[in-house]
Write an enzyme that holds these catalytic residues in place. Structure first.
Site, PDB file in Angstrom:
ATOM      1  N   TYR A  38       2.715 -73.439 -37.432  1.00 34.43           N
ATOM      2  CA  TYR A  38       1.437 -73.770 -38.060  1.00 34.43           C
ATOM      3  C   TYR A  38       0.673 -72.486 -38.386  1.00 34.43           C
ATOM      4  O   TYR A  38       0.207 -72.286 -39.500  1.00 34.43           O
ATOM      5  CB  TYR A  38       0.598 -74.660 -37.130  1.00 34.43           C
ATOM      6  CG  TYR A  38      -0.689 -75.130 -37.759  1.00 34.43           C
ATOM      7  CD1 TYR A  38      -0.752 -76.350 -38.427  1.00 34.43           C
ATOM      8  CD2 TYR A  38      -1.839 -74.341 -37.696  1.00 34.43           C
ATOM      9  CE1 TYR A  38      -1.928 -76.778 -39.026  1.00 34.43           C
ATOM     10  CE2 TYR A  38      -3.015 -74.758 -38.291  1.00 34.43           C
ATOM     11  CZ  TYR A  38      -3.063 -75.983 -38.949  1.00 34.43           C
ATOM     12  OH  TYR A  38      -4.227 -76.394 -39.545  1.00 34.43           O
ATOM     13  N   GLU A 119     -14.376-102.663 -28.844  1.00 32.64           N
ATOM     14  CA  GLU A 119     -14.148-101.217 -28.958  1.00 32.64           C
ATOM     15  C   GLU A 119     -14.850-100.553 -27.794  1.00 32.64           C
ATOM     16  O   GLU A 119     -15.853-101.067 -27.303  1.00 32.64           O
ATOM     17  CB  GLU A 119     -14.761-100.687 -30.270  1.00 32.64           C
ATOM     18  CG  GLU A 119     -14.130-101.261 -31.508  1.00 32.64           C
ATOM     19  CD  GLU A 119     -14.978-101.003 -32.763  1.00 32.64           C
ATOM     20  OE1 GLU A 119     -15.751-100.029 -32.779  1.00 32.64           O
ATOM     21  OE2 GLU A 119     -14.860-101.797 -33.700  1.00 32.64           O
ATOM     22  N   LYS A 121     -17.374 -98.026 -26.178  1.00 34.07           N
ATOM     23  CA  LYS A 121     -18.592 -97.378 -26.662  1.00 34.07           C
ATOM     24  C   LYS A 121     -18.551 -95.932 -26.189  1.00 34.07           C
ATOM     25  O   LYS A 121     -18.684 -95.644 -25.004  1.00 34.07           O
ATOM     26  CB  LYS A 121     -19.820 -98.093 -26.102  1.00 34.07           C
ATOM     27  CG  LYS A 121     -21.115 -97.589 -26.697  1.00 34.07           C
ATOM     28  CD  LYS A 121     -22.263 -98.503 -26.313  1.00 34.07           C
ATOM     29  CE  LYS A 121     -23.523 -98.190 -27.078  1.00 34.07           C
ATOM     30  NZ  LYS A 121     -24.062 -96.879 -26.794  1.00 34.07           N
ATOM     31  N   GLU A 179     -18.341 -91.922 -34.221  1.00 34.21           N
ATOM     32  CA  GLU A 179     -18.957 -91.193 -33.122  1.00 34.21           C
ATOM     33  C   GLU A 179     -18.335 -89.809 -33.010  1.00 34.21           C
ATOM     34  O   GLU A 179     -17.129 -89.676 -32.857  1.00 34.21           O
ATOM     35  CB  GLU A 179     -18.724 -91.986 -31.829  1.00 34.21           C
ATOM     36  CG  GLU A 179     -19.717 -91.721 -30.746  1.00 34.21           C
ATOM     37  CD  GLU A 179     -21.070 -92.404 -30.969  1.00 34.21           C
ATOM     38  OE1 GLU A 179     -21.272 -93.056 -32.039  1.00 34.21           O
ATOM     39  OE2 GLU A 179     -21.925 -92.282 -30.079  1.00 34.21           O
ATOM     40  N   LYS A 297     -17.820-106.858 -31.472  1.00 37.71           N
ATOM     41  CA  LYS A 297     -18.192-107.172 -32.858  1.00 37.71           C
ATOM     42  C   LYS A 297     -17.467-108.440 -33.293  1.00 37.71           C
ATOM     43  O   LYS A 297     -16.288-108.615 -32.964  1.00 37.71           O
ATOM     44  CB  LYS A 297     -17.793-106.020 -33.798  1.00 37.71           C
ATOM     45  CG  LYS A 297     -18.450-104.705 -33.450  1.00 37.71           C
ATOM     46  CD  LYS A 297     -17.920-103.541 -34.299  1.00 37.71           C
ATOM     47  CE  LYS A 297     -18.579-102.242 -33.831  1.00 37.71           C
ATOM     48  NZ  LYS A 297     -17.985-101.034 -34.406  1.00 37.71           N
ATOM     49  N   CYS A 415     -35.793 -64.704   0.840  1.00 37.57           N
ATOM     50  CA  CYS A 415     -34.431 -65.031   0.455  1.00 37.57           C
ATOM     51  C   CYS A 415     -33.614 -65.390   1.703  1.00 37.57           C
ATOM     52  O   CYS A 415     -33.594 -64.625   2.668  1.00 37.57           O
ATOM     53  CB  CYS A 415     -33.797 -63.841  -0.254  1.00 37.57           C
ATOM     54  SG  CYS A 415     -32.049 -64.075  -0.586  1.00 37.57           S
ATOM     55  N   CYS A 418     -30.910 -62.350   2.168  1.00 33.38           N
ATOM     56  CA  CYS A 418     -31.215 -60.943   2.447  1.00 33.38           C
ATOM     57  C   CYS A 418     -32.628 -60.765   2.966  1.00 33.38           C
ATOM     58  O   CYS A 418     -33.053 -59.653   3.241  1.00 33.38           O
ATOM     59  CB  CYS A 418     -31.004 -60.092   1.195  1.00 33.38           C
ATOM     60  SG  CYS A 418     -32.252 -60.385  -0.068  1.00 33.38           S
ATOM     61  N   CYS A 433     -34.735 -64.063  -6.212  1.00 35.64           N
ATOM     62  CA  CYS A 433     -34.590 -62.926  -5.321  1.00 35.64           C
ATOM     63  C   CYS A 433     -34.369 -61.716  -6.233  1.00 35.64           C
ATOM     64  O   CYS A 433     -33.507 -61.742  -7.108  1.00 35.64           O
ATOM     65  CB  CYS A 433     -33.374 -63.114  -4.414  1.00 35.64           C
ATOM     66  SG  CYS A 433     -32.998 -61.637  -3.450  1.00 35.64           S
TER      67      CYS A 433
HETATM   68  S1  IVH Z   1     -21.154 -99.776 -34.063  1.00 39.86           S
HETATM   69  C1  IVH Z   1     -24.006-101.692 -36.889  1.00 39.86           C
HETATM   70  N1  IVH Z   1     -19.174 -98.974 -32.535  1.00 39.86           N
HETATM   71  O1  IVH Z   1     -23.607 -96.722 -29.954  1.00 39.86           O
HETATM   72  C2  IVH Z   1     -23.011-100.927 -36.122  1.00 39.86           C
HETATM   73  N2  IVH Z   1     -21.312 -97.955 -32.224  1.00 39.86           N
HETATM   74  O2  IVH Z   1     -26.028 -98.167 -29.225  1.00 39.86           O
HETATM   75  C3  IVH Z   1     -23.618 -99.997 -35.133  1.00 39.86           C
HETATM   76  N3  IVH Z   1     -21.346 -96.179 -30.519  1.00 39.86           N
HETATM   77  O3  IVH Z   1     -25.567 -95.656 -32.674  1.00 39.86           O
HETATM   78  C4  IVH Z   1     -22.719 -99.088 -34.423  1.00 39.86           C
HETATM   79  N4  IVH Z   1     -19.219 -96.309 -29.966  1.00 39.86           N
HETATM   80  O4  IVH Z   1     -23.783 -94.030 -31.712  1.00 39.86           O
HETATM   81  C5  IVH Z   1     -20.491 -98.817 -32.832  1.00 39.86           C
HETATM   82  N5  IVH Z   1     -17.323 -98.347 -31.294  1.00 39.86           N
HETATM   83  C6  IVH Z   1     -18.627 -98.189 -31.583  1.00 39.86           C
HETATM   84  C7  IVH Z   1     -19.445 -97.245 -30.928  1.00 39.86           C
HETATM   85  C8  IVH Z   1     -20.798 -97.160 -31.279  1.00 39.86           C
HETATM   86  C9  IVH Z   1     -20.377 -95.690 -29.740  1.00 39.86           C
HETATM   87  C10 IVH Z   1     -22.759 -95.724 -30.468  1.00 39.86           C
HETATM   88  C11 IVH Z   1     -23.328 -95.366 -31.818  1.00 39.86           C
HETATM   89  C12 IVH Z   1     -24.511 -96.288 -32.013  1.00 39.86           C
HETATM   90  C13 IVH Z   1     -24.852 -96.627 -30.604  1.00 39.86           C
HETATM   91  C14 IVH Z   1     -25.608 -97.934 -30.520  1.00 39.86           C
END
Ligand code: IVH
Length: 682
Positions: A38, A119, A121, A179, A297, A415, A418, A433
């Site tokens: 690389y 997902e 967070k 993120e 979601k 201290c 010392c 110190c």
């Molecule tokens: S979705 C409308 N997915 O959490 C969709 N957010 O508390 C909004 N975050 O501002 C965000 N992982 O900084 C989403 N898999 C994920 C996430 C995520 C981290 C953070 C993001 C958001 C905050 C909201």
């Protein structure tokens, strides 16, 4: 010179190979190319681009790190707002959310079997990326969700973010959100570096990521390896065959070149979501990054559309948070720890408890003010928390559990090591110190000198240093170079072989570079990066020790606090003596003929003071200033009566105005180049 079609083809082939290798490495985490290969291809491309600048394209792998720090960031409005998420702190709250979105739909269309995407967070900072015709044109912070800051040069340094989408016919515009975060290892490395320079630590990876993204100098951002996971995709209405669900969108994001967190799950019921949440509560502890919850979601985009948003949140998503680990324990004792810089840090010694997977029995209390604010006393029951699951701290005192006869804590007057008087300078929160031969300061400075980023002396760890200092075998880092086998043999668990090895390692450290030596001296605020910047501008320790605060301050990347600290350090006779001794021993303190700083013949600008302002057409400010200095000129950061010339570029602001008022001679970049003897960039 014109570029032949063969050369053009080679450059494009190199770009593609490097891009594919980078994708495999940073996004797929499955390397397909040896590092050395690389590097070789990268250098070949770099050389071609240097020879034929017309070959350079914005999405070339060589163009990730810009060389020009920004003065400030400009605010931009997001094309589509970035919403945040409603929080749920337990399963019943998640179930309430599920009931709410179902009720929001009209009775006739109640969805019995919705799919959910789970997902992790990630604890980082949300960013918005804009691609036009497949090319990354803008990266911005979330800001308040409506407007953020344009941080494109910083975003470009993140290797997990493609500069070009891997799509044959990219839509005219693609918006991607995700993120940006610091992997734990990187977070720890940065905090260690900050600890060694006396800078305040980042409390958690989120603050560290946000702070890094807003660094003005992309070179600094580049050194802190940010990572990225994409989770939101916006395509233009007219895009053929768009993803119909979040699950498909994540796959699409991965397909067009993004890293998408692999630990996602498509769930068919809320029960499955709950299982996922519980599984990752322990699973997340072995991940290389911090997660503070699960984002749930609704999968179907048509369903998401029907639900829409409240004024703050999408109705179709929620963040289910893991409880922050807070644990009660009892303070047995408050001790004071003296660091390498002499800073006295009060520490609580507590009944050992388990927090976030490790046993904790010490926590920093930061300083006298913090103790007073929380009123922490010996005997108190306190709640401790591992901020970012790393650094334990005391959050609060449970006053109702306070035993009778406790006393408010005050820092000792002397201290603990010392016995010399501790001093708290007016306006500062730190007590210190000031005795430079205090054994705690000595221990700290020897450990720092030997540390990996400084002189990197293998085998010289904390335990050994403690003995060496205690037995007075060495009273300064210079004494290390006079250690003999006999002297070392008086230490516990030391054999001849080990002693010889250590002496050898110490002696070999004389080969280390000047910036490392400079960092090793442990000057306050002079971390690895600042040491490198200083060594670039002051090629020898003589030059550095003779620099005025003004000279230092006008150095690229060096602010006034650092400048003051360096200047003061060299004023102290004991420090001058130490440098003298180390020089005599043969440590590397730079040389006049390092490549950056060759004396450039005549000193055409001798005695003249320059201010550089605005964006110059070809030179970075750093380059312009270096040219001026090489020709004997001086740089100042502000315009005054003493300024002889102001070099003016695009978007020059208040400095130019002031120069005009004072009647100071203005120069363009080309006029400057003429004056320094027609030197060209490069
Ligand atoms: S979705 C409308 N997915 O959490 C969709 N957010 O508390 C909004 N975050 O501002 C965000 N992982 O900084 C989403 N898999 C994920 C996430 C995520 C981290 C953070 C993001 C958001 C905050 C909201």
């Amino acid at each position: 010179m014109t570029v032949t079609p063969q050369t053009q083809q080679r450059a494009s082939q190199l770009r593609q190979q490097l891009q594919e290798a980078g994708y495999a490495y940073y996004v797929l985490d499955a390397p397909i190319m040896e590092d050395t290969v690389y590097d070789r291809l990268y250098r070949e491309l770099q050389e071609l681009e240097e020879r034929y600048p017309e070959l350079i394209v914005a999405d070339s792998p060589t163009q990730r790190v810009g060389d020009r720090p920004a003065e400030r960031f400009t605010s931009i409005r997001h094309n589509i707002p970035l919403y945040s998420l409603e929080n749920a702190f337990n399963i019943p709250e998640l179930e309430k959310w599920d009931g709410r979105w179902r009720r929001h739909l009209t009775a006739s269309t109640t969805e019995e079997s919705a799919e959910y995407v789970c997902e992790l967070k990630i604890d980082g900072s949300a960013i918005a990326l804009t691609y036009e015709h497949g090319i990354l044109v803008r990266g911005a912070t979330r800001g308040d969700g409506i407007s953020g800051e344009d941080i494109t040069p910083n975003i470009r340094t993140i290797r997990a973010i493609p500069l070009r989408l891997t799509l044959e016919n990219p839509p005219p515009i693609v918006e991607v959100r995700g993120e940006a975060f610091l992997p734990l290892e990187e977070f720890n490395r940065i905090n260690q570096e900050r600890a060694s320079t006396g800078e305040p630590l980042f409390a958690n990876p989120r603050n560290a990521a946000a702070g890094t993204l807003r660094q003005l100098d992309p070179k600094i951002v580049d050194r802190r390896r940010l990572a990225f996971f994409a989770y939101t995709l916006h395509l233009p209405e007219a895009t053929p065959n768009p993803p119909q669900s979040q699950w498909q969108a994540l796959e699409y994001l991965q397909h067009i070149g993004f890293s998408v967190n692999p630990n996602r799950k498509l769930c068919q019921s809320l029960a499955e979501v709950e299982t996922y949440f519980q599984q990752w509560d322990s699973g997340r502890k072995s991940l290389p990054y911090m997660t503070d919850g699960v984002v749930v979601k609704l999968n179907s985009f048509p369903l998401q559309e029907r639900l829409g948003f409240t004024n703050k949140f999408p109705r179709w998503a929620i963040a289910l948070k893991y409880p922050a680990e807070e644990v009660p324990t009892v303070v047995r004792e408050i001790t004071v720890n003296i660091g390498r810089t002499g800073a006295a840090t009060p520490m609580a010694i507590m009944e050992p408890v388990q927090v976030a997977g490790t046993t904790v029995q010490r926590a920093t209390l930061h300083n006298q003010d913090r103790i007073a604010e929380l009123d922490i006393r010996v005997g108190d029951t306190v709640i401790i928390r591992k901020a970012g699951e790393i650094i334990p701290e005391v959050v609060r005192v449970l006053l109702e559990l306070r035993p009778p006869d406790t006393q408010a804590y005050t820092m000792p007057k002397n201290c603990p090591e010392c016995d010399s008087q501790l001093v708290r300078p007016a306006g500062e929160s730190v007590t210190r110190c000031l005795n430079s031969s205090c054994s705690a300061i000595l221990r700290g400075s020897v450990v720092h000198w030997a540390s990996r980023d400084a002189l990197d002396i293998k085998g010289l760890g904390e335990k050994l240093v403690e003995q060496i200092v205690e037995k007075e075998i060495a009273r300064s880092v210079a004494d290390l170079y006079e250690l003999t086998r006999e002297k070392l043999m008086s230490l516990e668990r030391m054999g001849e072989k080990l002693a010889d090895k250590l002496i050898n390692a110490i002696s070999n450290s004389k080969q280390q570079s000047y910036p490392r030596v400079l960092y090793g001296l442990g000057i306050r605020y002079v971390g690895k990066t600042n040491a490198e910047l200083l060594a670039e501008s002051f090629p020898t320790i003589q030059a550095l020790s003779q620099a005025s605060v003004d000279d230092l301050e006008s150095t690229y990347g060096i602010g006034s606090e650092i400048a003051q600290s360096v200047w003061q350090w060299f004023k102290i006779p004991a420090n001058q003596e130490l440098v003298g001794r180390l020089q005599a021993i043969g440590l590397n303190f730079g040389s006049e003929d390092s490549p950056d700083v060759k004396p450039m013949g005549e000193q055409l600008l001798a005695g003249k003071t320059f201010v550089v302002t605005g964006t110059l057409p070809t030179l970075s400010r750093q380059e312009a200033e270096a040219l001026i200095k090489q020709s004997g000129g001086k740089i100042s950061s502000s315009v005054s009566q003493k300024t002889d010339y102001i070099v003016v570029g695009d978007k020059a602001g208040s400095k130019l105005e002031k120069a005009q008022q004072l009647g100071i001679v203005q120069l363009s970049e080309s006029e400057l180049l003429e004056r320094v003897g027609g030197k060209e960039k490069g």
